[in-house]
Scaffold this motif. Structure first.
Motif, PDB file in Angstrom:
ATOM      1  N   ALA A  21       0.809  -1.222   0.000  1.00 13.20           N
ATOM      2  CA  ALA A  21       0.000   0.000   0.000  1.00 13.20           C
ATOM      3  C   ALA A  21       0.838   1.265   0.000  1.00 13.20           C
ATOM      4  O   ALA A  21       0.371   2.324   0.437  1.00 13.20           O
ATOM      5  CB  ALA A  21      -0.976   0.015   1.176  1.00 13.20           C
ATOM      6  N   SER A  22       2.065   1.185  -0.491  1.00  7.25           N
ATOM      7  CA  SER A  22       2.871   2.396  -0.660  1.00  7.25           C
ATOM      8  C   SER A  22       2.241   3.273  -1.738  1.00  7.25           C
ATOM      9  O   SER A  22       1.329   2.843  -2.458  1.00  7.25           O
ATOM     10  CB  SER A  22       4.308   2.036  -1.042  1.00  7.25           C
ATOM     11  OG  SER A  22       4.955   1.367   0.021  1.00  7.25           O
ATOM     12  N   ALA A  23       2.745   4.496  -1.869  1.00  3.08           N
ATOM     13  CA  ALA A  23       2.125   5.458  -2.783  1.00  3.08           C
ATOM     14  C   ALA A  23       2.104   4.974  -4.228  1.00  3.08           C
ATOM     15  O   ALA A  23       1.208   5.333  -4.997  1.00  3.08           O
ATOM     16  CB  ALA A  23       2.858   6.788  -2.690  1.00  3.08           C
ATOM     17  N   ASP A  24       3.072   4.152  -4.635  1.00  7.45           N
ATOM     18  CA  ASP A  24       3.108   3.663  -6.011  1.00  7.45           C
ATOM     19  C   ASP A  24       2.367   2.338  -6.189  1.00  7.45           C
ATOM     20  O   ASP A  24       2.378   1.753  -7.267  1.00  7.45           O
ATOM     21  CB  ASP A  24       4.554   3.527  -6.508  1.00  7.45           C
ATOM     22  CG  ASP A  24       5.391   2.611  -5.641  1.00  7.45           C
ATOM     23  OD1 ASP A  24       4.875   2.105  -4.611  1.00  7.45           O
ATOM     24  OD2 ASP A  24       6.571   2.400  -5.978  1.00  7.45           O
ATOM     25  N   GLN A  25       1.709   1.874  -5.113  1.00  7.53           N
ATOM     26  CA  GLN A  25       0.947   0.624  -5.177  1.00  7.53           C
ATOM     27  C   GLN A  25      -0.541   0.826  -4.875  1.00  7.53           C
ATOM     28  O   GLN A  25      -1.372   0.064  -5.340  1.00  7.53           O
ATOM     29  CB  GLN A  25       1.544  -0.395  -4.193  1.00  7.53           C
ATOM     30  CG  GLN A  25       2.974  -0.772  -4.546  1.00  7.53           C
ATOM     31  CD  GLN A  25       3.736  -1.317  -3.366  1.00  7.53           C
ATOM     32  OE1 GLN A  25       3.229  -2.174  -2.630  1.00  7.53           O
ATOM     33  NE2 GLN A  25       4.943  -0.828  -3.146  1.00  7.53           N
ATOM     34  N   GLY A  26      -0.850   1.851  -4.119  1.00  5.58           N
ATOM     35  CA  GLY A  26      -2.239   2.219  -3.899  1.00  5.58           C
ATOM     36  C   GLY A  26      -2.963   1.379  -2.866  1.00  5.58           C
ATOM     37  O   GLY A  26      -2.413   0.464  -2.258  1.00  5.58           O
ATOM     38  N   ARG A  27      -4.232   1.698  -2.682  1.00 10.95           N
ATOM     39  CA  ARG A  27      -5.071   0.972  -1.728  1.00 10.95           C
ATOM     40  C   ARG A  27      -5.409  -0.418  -2.259  1.00 10.95           C
ATOM     41  O   ARG A  27      -5.321  -0.690  -3.463  1.00 10.95           O
ATOM     42  CB  ARG A  27      -6.354   1.762  -1.446  1.00 10.95           C
ATOM     43  CG  ARG A  27      -7.158   2.116  -2.695  1.00 10.95           C
ATOM     44  CD  ARG A  27      -8.433   2.855  -2.341  1.00 10.95           C
ATOM     45  NE  ARG A  27      -9.116   3.351  -3.538  1.00 10.95           N
ATOM     46  CZ  ARG A  27     -10.363   3.796  -3.528  1.00 10.95           C
ATOM     47  NH1 ARG A  27     -11.064   3.821  -2.406  1.00 10.95           N
ATOM     48  NH2 ARG A  27     -10.924   4.243  -4.657  1.00 10.95           N
ATOM     49  N   ARG A  28      -5.819  -1.279  -1.378  1.00 12.05           N
ATOM     50  CA  ARG A  28      -6.075  -2.671  -1.751  1.00 12.05           C
ATOM     51  C   ARG A  28      -7.175  -2.806  -2.797  1.00 12.05           C
ATOM     52  O   ARG A  28      -7.096  -3.637  -3.711  1.00 12.05           O
ATOM     53  CB  ARG A  28      -6.432  -3.468  -0.493  1.00 12.05           C
ATOM     54  CG  ARG A  28      -6.669  -4.944  -0.750  1.00 12.05           C
ATOM     55  CD  ARG A  28      -6.714  -5.715   0.549  1.00 12.05           C
ATOM     56  NE  ARG A  28      -5.410  -5.738   1.188  1.00 12.05           N
ATOM     57  CZ  ARG A  28      -5.208  -6.165   2.441  1.00 12.05           C
ATOM     58  NH1 ARG A  28      -6.236  -6.545   3.172  1.00 12.05           N
ATOM     59  NH2 ARG A  28      -4.004  -6.184   2.952  1.00 12.05           N
ATOM     60  N   ALA A  29      -8.215  -1.981  -2.704  1.00 11.02           N
ATOM     61  CA  ALA A  29      -9.326  -2.080  -3.654  1.00 11.02           C
ATOM     62  C   ALA A  29      -8.867  -1.850  -5.085  1.00 11.02           C
ATOM     63  O   ALA A  29      -9.425  -2.414  -6.026  1.00 11.02           O
ATOM     64  CB  ALA A  29     -10.417  -1.067  -3.292  1.00 11.02           C
ATOM     65  N   LEU A  30      -7.833  -1.030  -5.253  1.00 11.86           N
ATOM     66  CA  LEU A  30      -7.354  -0.709  -6.597  1.00 11.86           C
ATOM     67  C   LEU A  30      -6.878  -1.944  -7.344  1.00 11.86           C
ATOM     68  O   LEU A  30      -7.024  -2.035  -8.570  1.00 11.86           O
ATOM     69  CB  LEU A  30      -6.222   0.326  -6.504  1.00 11.86           C
ATOM     70  CG  LEU A  30      -5.553   0.753  -7.810  1.00 11.86           C
ATOM     71  CD1 LEU A  30      -6.545   1.453  -8.722  1.00 11.86           C
ATOM     72  CD2 LEU A  30      -4.364   1.664  -7.522  1.00 11.86           C
ATOM     73  N   THR A  31      -6.317  -2.910  -6.633  1.00 10.24           N
ATOM     74  CA  THR A  31      -5.784  -4.109  -7.281  1.00 10.24           C
ATOM     75  C   THR A  31      -6.706  -5.312  -7.132  1.00 10.24           C
ATOM     76  O   THR A  31      -6.323  -6.431  -7.490  1.00 10.24           O
ATOM     77  CB  THR A  31      -4.397  -4.449  -6.701  1.00 10.24           C
ATOM     78  OG1 THR A  31      -4.496  -4.545  -5.266  1.00 10.24           O
ATOM     79  CG2 THR A  31      -3.399  -3.367  -7.053  1.00 10.24           C
ATOM     80  N   LEU A  32      -7.909  -5.104  -6.620  1.00  9.21           N
ATOM     81  CA  LEU A  32      -8.866  -6.202  -6.482  1.00  9.21           C
ATOM     82  C   LEU A  32     -10.074  -6.058  -7.394  1.00  9.21           C
ATOM     83  O   LEU A  32     -10.621  -7.056  -7.860  1.00  9.21           O
ATOM     84  CB  LEU A  32      -9.354  -6.297  -5.030  1.00  9.21           C
ATOM     85  CG  LEU A  32      -8.336  -6.780  -3.990  1.00  9.21           C
ATOM     86  CD1 LEU A  32      -8.973  -6.790  -2.607  1.00  9.21           C
ATOM     87  CD2 LEU A  32      -7.803  -8.154  -4.344  1.00  9.21           C
ATOM     88  N   VAL A  33     -10.505  -4.834  -7.664  1.00  4.55           N
ATOM     89  CA  VAL A  33     -11.732  -4.623  -8.425  1.00  4.55           C
ATOM     90  C   VAL A  33     -11.528  -4.709  -9.950  1.00  4.55           C
ATOM     91  O   VAL A  33     -12.269  -5.439 -10.620  1.00  4.55           O
ATOM     92  CB  VAL A  33     -12.390  -3.289  -8.030  1.00  4.55           C
ATOM     93  CG1 VAL A  33     -13.661  -3.057  -8.849  1.00  4.55           C
ATOM     94  CG2 VAL A  33     -12.718  -3.281  -6.533  1.00  4.55           C
ATOM     95  N   PRO A  34     -10.570  -3.984 -10.543  1.00  2.64           N
ATOM     96  CA  PRO A  34     -10.396  -4.070 -12.007  1.00  2.64           C
ATOM     97  C   PRO A  34     -10.033  -5.488 -12.448  1.00  2.64           C
ATOM     98  O   PRO A  34      -9.430  -6.260 -11.701  1.00  2.64           O
ATOM     99  CB  PRO A  34      -9.248  -3.088 -12.272  1.00  2.64           C
ATOM    100  CG  PRO A  34      -9.312  -2.115 -11.141  1.00  2.64           C
ATOM    101  CD  PRO A  34      -9.701  -2.948  -9.956  1.00  2.64           C
ATOM    102  N   ASP A  35     -10.380  -5.816 -13.680  1.00  5.10           N
ATOM    103  CA  ASP A  35     -10.210  -7.175 -14.189  1.00  5.10           C
ATOM    104  C   ASP A  35      -8.794  -7.474 -14.660  1.00  5.10           C
ATOM    105  O   ASP A  35      -8.440  -8.629 -14.859  1.00  5.10           O
ATOM    106  CB  ASP A  35     -11.195  -7.412 -15.343  1.00  5.10           C
ATOM    107  CG  ASP A  35     -11.507  -8.882 -15.527  1.00  5.10           C
ATOM    108  OD1 ASP A  35     -11.677  -9.584 -14.515  1.00  5.10           O
ATOM    109  OD2 ASP A  35     -11.573  -9.332 -16.684  1.00  5.10           O
ATOM    110  N   LEU A  36      -7.980  -6.436 -14.854  1.00  7.11           N
ATOM    111  CA  LEU A  36      -6.609  -6.609 -15.343  1.00  7.11           C
ATOM    112  C   LEU A  36      -5.658  -5.835 -14.444  1.00  7.11           C
ATOM    113  O   LEU A  36      -5.846  -4.641 -14.203  1.00  7.11           O
ATOM    114  CB  LEU A  36      -6.494  -6.106 -16.788  1.00  7.11           C
ATOM    115  CG  LEU A  36      -5.081  -5.911 -17.362  1.00  7.11           C
ATOM    116  CD1 LEU A  36      -4.330  -7.235 -17.400  1.00  7.11           C
ATOM    117  CD2 LEU A  36      -5.157  -5.280 -18.748  1.00  7.11           C
TER     118      LEU A  36
END
Length: 207
Positions: A131-146
């Motif tokens: 969750a560093s600034a260049d990785q973002g919040r968890r939802a960002l990498t769970l919701v989109p399909d790619l």
């Protein structure tokens, strides 16, 4: 005697039989294994392939072109606020910056996401996000399909102990081992149920 008294009595008996002094847990497991760059790379590619993730190799100078290739012709791409802006310079689609202030629902319209990573374990093919600034919040990498995740080879370690040793224990950690997948009652593999259907890892060999 009721059931509550029985349970509490057993707990008291167990505590009375417990060792009076704290038990010292041995920590002499393997934790400092090292492999040459090429061997770590090949091990990582092999494990990611087993998970049906796609792997792209590139140099630091080729990051933007490789990220664009991995994303393809997606229309809307989300990125964390701290991502290097040069990584998305060659994209043909629209790029939007995600933030904690935005509702999670907006991510349902996003076609793909690009993030960096904290550390990667070659032996298990696991990418760690913190969750560093260049990785973002968890939802960002769970919701989109790619999910296109950029990994520097210098951040790839051999095993789990080495990876955990590089993480900050107070930061929220997400471990990604291939695309999201599960099996139904007939053991048919179903992808994209709990996260991205497609994971593409861009490994920068000189990063």
């Amino acid at each position: 005697m009721n059931a509550r008294d029985v349970v509490l009595g057993r707990v008291r008996d167990a505590l009375a039989a417990a060792p009076p002094e704290p038990v010292t847990v041995p920590r002499d497991y393997r934790g400092r294994r090292e492999l040459p760059d090429e061997q770590r790379m090949e091990l990582l590619v092999d494990r990611l392939g087993e998970y049906r993730a796609d792997v792209y190799r590139c140099s630091v100078a080729e990051t933007a072109a490789t990220v664009a290739e991995a994303l393809g012709d997606v229309r809307l791409v989300a990125v964390p606020g701290g991502l290097d802006g040069s990584w998305t310079e060659e994209l043909t689609g629209r790029v939007e910056v995600d933030s904690a202030e935005l509702p999670v629902r907006w991510l349902e319209d996003v076609d793909g996401v690009v993030t960096s990573s904290a550390v990667t374990c070659a032996e298990t093919g696991t990418v760690f996000l913190d969750a560093s600034a260049d990785q973002g919040r968890r939802a960002l990498t769970l919701v989109p399909d790619l999910h296109v995740c950029v990994v520097d080879l210098s951040s790839v370690v051999v095993g789990v102990p080495e990876a955990v040793g590089r993480l900050d224990p107070v930061r929220p950690t997400t471990m990604i081992s291939g695309p999201s997948a599960t099996s139904d009652i007939e053991l048919d593999r179903v992808e994209g149920v709990h996260g991205p259907r497609t994971l593409r890892v861009v490994v920068r060999v000189d990063g």
